[in-house]
Write an enzyme that holds these catalytic residues in place. Sequence first.
Site, PDB file in Angstrom:
ATOM      1  N   ALA A 235       0.820  -1.208   0.000  1.00 53.13           N
ATOM      2  CA  ALA A 235       0.000   0.000   0.000  1.00 53.13           C
ATOM      3  C   ALA A 235       0.857   1.263   0.000  1.00 53.13           C
ATOM      4  CB  ALA A 235      -0.939  -0.015   1.200  1.00 53.13           C
ATOM      5  N   HIS A 236       0.176   2.408  -0.053  1.00 53.27           N
ATOM      6  CA  HIS A 236       0.871   3.690  -0.206  1.00 53.27           C
ATOM      7  C   HIS A 236       1.742   4.029   1.000  1.00 53.27           C
ATOM      8  CE1 HIS A 236      -2.952   5.907   1.523  1.00 53.27           C
ATOM      9  NE2 HIS A 236      -2.496   4.978   2.323  1.00 53.27           N
ATOM     10  N   ASN A 237       2.835   4.737   0.703  1.00 51.46           N
ATOM     11  CA  ASN A 237       3.769   5.267   1.692  1.00 51.46           C
ATOM     12  C   ASN A 237       4.598   4.207   2.415  1.00 51.46           C
ATOM     13  OD1 ASN A 237       1.192   7.324   1.845  1.00 51.46           O
ATOM     14  ND2 ASN A 237       3.152   8.410   1.921  1.00 51.46           N
TER      15      ASN A 237
END
Length: 345
Positions: A235-237
Amino acid sequence: MRIRLSELAGKLGLTLVGQDCEISGVGTLESAGPEDVTFLANPKYDALLATSKAAAVICTEEHADRVASALVSANPYLDFARLLNLFTPQQGSLSGINDAAYVDPEASVDESADIYPFAFVARGASIGPRTKVFPGSYVGDGCVVGADCTLYPNVTLMAGTVLGDRVMIHSGAVLGSDGFGYVPTPAGREKIPQVGTVLVEDDVEIGANTTIDRAMLEKTLIGGGTKIDNLVQIAHNCTFGKNCTIVSQVGIAGSCTVGSNVIMAGKAGLADHLDIGDDVVIGPKCGVRVSIPDGKRMGGHPAMEYGTYMRHMSLAPKIPDLFKRVKKLEKELTALLAASDEGDN
């Protein structure tokens, strides 16, 4: 491919002991034929040396006198992997930019790169030397793809994705898709724009149908040398250190920080905003909901230290019998209490 053992030994930096001959293939100790090379990496299989039909065996020095021809190696498994590179079928045979590919006039493609039919290279994208982009792959606006990369068919790099050198991405993978970010409102969930990027460092391999989301603001980072299997969701980050191994169907929620040399086995899952230290091993189907310090081995759901997990596993089959014993003891205790009450009266 046909090659003499003496030439093969020279290419791999190994010592040939026994007869020189020509070989043309590879196989296991059981399947290899009289023109194949095999290997012995685990001593528990050394009995198969007597029955193997292989022309030669990559093995340690202690086993070399048990076969007609041996390529002596300190690490047979590693050297057999190097040997397999010589027999790996070539994927693709076109060169240059095919007329059926689309390359935007404002894109930069090195003259030694190969762009296959029906690939799409968008405005401002950059493709490095000797990189191959196979049919159906999409390289979005402003993407940077380094040297000696391979994008197999139907790989998607959304805008701004950056790949280092020698990155291999297998079919169906998507890098730079939007992170899963929304703000609850009275009218429903409002999407948070994901304006960051994905950065993949050198020597990373990403499996088929894996997805790596772009960061909301900065970057999702995959450290150099990391190997990611098929069907993984990152997922993001999230940020990964170097030389991690992520096995199929692992799911990692947003904003996790993963150290170097981490191993995550199949179907492991991480909750969001966790810190996973260096050299951590997370077992199959492991559900991780808290951060893990360096060097820990984890198993189970929820995740626990591996020794505790193994004790849980050994006790689990005994639970039905333990339940029966407890019920029996409860009945005996009830009878004793009843008898005690009668005696008091």
